[in-house]
Design a protein around this motif. Structure first.
Motif, PDB file in Angstrom:
ATOM      1  N   HIS A  79       0.816  -1.009   0.164  1.00  0.00           N
ATOM      2  CA  HIS A  79      -0.108  -0.116  -0.078  1.00  0.00           C
ATOM      3  C   HIS A  79       1.027   1.344   0.135  1.00  0.00           C
ATOM      4  O   HIS A  79       1.850   1.311   0.744  1.00  0.00           O
ATOM      5  N   LEU A  82       1.465   2.855   3.426  1.00  0.00           N
ATOM      6  CA  LEU A  82       2.337   2.095   4.424  1.00  0.00           C
ATOM      7  C   LEU A  82       3.794   1.464   4.133  1.00  0.00           C
ATOM      8  O   LEU A  82       3.979   0.751   3.277  1.00  0.00           O
ATOM      9  N   MET A  92       0.244   0.438  10.858  1.00  0.00           N
ATOM     10  CA  MET A  92      -0.854  -0.547  10.814  1.00  0.00           C
ATOM     11  C   MET A  92      -2.044  -0.066  11.815  1.00  0.00           C
ATOM     12  O   MET A  92      -2.136  -0.488  12.848  1.00  0.00           O
ATOM     13  N   ALA A  96      -5.821   0.098   8.262  1.00  0.00           N
ATOM     14  CA  ALA A  96      -4.914  -0.521   7.475  1.00  0.00           C
ATOM     15  C   ALA A  96      -4.884  -2.038   7.781  1.00  0.00           C
ATOM     16  O   ALA A  96      -4.785  -2.866   6.629  1.00  0.00           O
ATOM     17  N   TYR A 100      -5.786  -4.930   5.007  1.00  0.00           N
ATOM     18  CA  TYR A 100      -4.583  -6.210   4.993  1.00  0.00           C
ATOM     19  C   TYR A 100      -5.386  -7.362   4.792  1.00  0.00           C
ATOM     20  O   TYR A 100      -5.533  -8.410   4.070  1.00  0.00           O
ATOM     21  N   THR A 195      -7.001   4.275  -0.412  1.00  0.00           N
ATOM     22  CA  THR A 195      -6.080   5.301   0.302  1.00  0.00           C
ATOM     23  C   THR A 195      -6.667   6.263   1.310  1.00  0.00           C
ATOM     24  O   THR A 195      -6.225   6.562   2.443  1.00  0.00           O
ATOM     25  N   ILE A 198      -6.018   5.622   5.464  1.00  0.00           N
ATOM     26  CA  ILE A 198      -4.667   4.756   5.876  1.00  0.00           C
ATOM     27  C   ILE A 198      -3.835   5.663   5.648  1.00  0.00           C
ATOM     28  O   ILE A 198      -3.535   6.416   4.635  1.00  0.00           O
TER      29      ILE A 198
END
Length: 198
Positions: A79, A82, A92, A96, A100, A195, A198
């Motif tokens: 990402h 990240l 995280m 996020a 995942y 996005t 996050i």
């Protein structure tokens, strides 16, 4: 023939552990992404399970200590918000983590999440261990996750194994583990990156 090989390559990369990488985010990018969940120090084992065979396809370890990171050895997850250093993904947040899980759960795969509360010292040992492990080669996700777990106090019963489901079962036998299974009927993942948040 070329098209068939390309399709098979894509299936393998999505279904299991991908190849080793040399991604190394800058110090500033990692510092800007630091996130610590306000819950207790926790280790979380993620296991991707094939619905067709029932076998484990991928292992990953999330650590919530001084910050929350995921060790995604030889994984295909990425990402842009990240940062990553040799299979350790920073920043995280809860959205996020949800992303995942959603990335891996699909019509052909379930994701099992297992959480165990640990001491702050064990959480920091785990964080250092994942950061020092280095980039993991293809098909070694289970081996690397189990090696890290076995290096921690209280996790000696977890076998050294290449098999994610074997690791999952042993982790689940530890006292105090809480488990959740995530399912999704989406036939494909990875094409759209969220996005926001996050």
């Amino acid at each position: 023939m070329v098209r068939l090989l390309a399709v098979l390559s894509l299936i393998v990369s999505l279904a299991g552990c991908g190849g080793a990488d040399n991604i190394w985010a800058s110090d500033q990018t990692v510092a800007d992404a630091v996130y610590r969940h306000d819950g207790p120090p926790t280790l979380t084992l993620f296991t991707v399970i094939s619905k067709a065979s029932g076998s484990g396809a991928h292992s990953a370890l999330m650590v919530n200590g001084s910050q929350r990171v995921i060790f995604d050895p030889a994984g295909t997850f990425h990402h842009p918000n990240l940062p990553e250093r040799h299979d350790v993904i920073y920043g995280m947040t809860d959205p996020a983590v949800d992303f995942y899980i959603d990335y891996h759960a699909r019509v052909t795969y379930d994701v099992v999440r297992q959480d165990i509360v640990v001491s702050p010292q064990v959480a920091e040992m785990a964080k250092r261990a994942v950061e020092q492990y280095g980039a993991v080669p293809k098909a070694h996700c289970g081996q690397s996750v189990s090696a890290i777990l076995r290096s921690l106090p209280g996790f000696g019963s977890v076998p050294q194994s290449y098999y994610p489901k074997k690791i999952m079962n042993a982790f689940g036998d530890l006292p105090g583990v809480r488990a959740q299974t995530f399912q999704d009927d989406d036939p494909h993942k990875g094409g759209e990156i969220r996005t926001q948040g996050i």
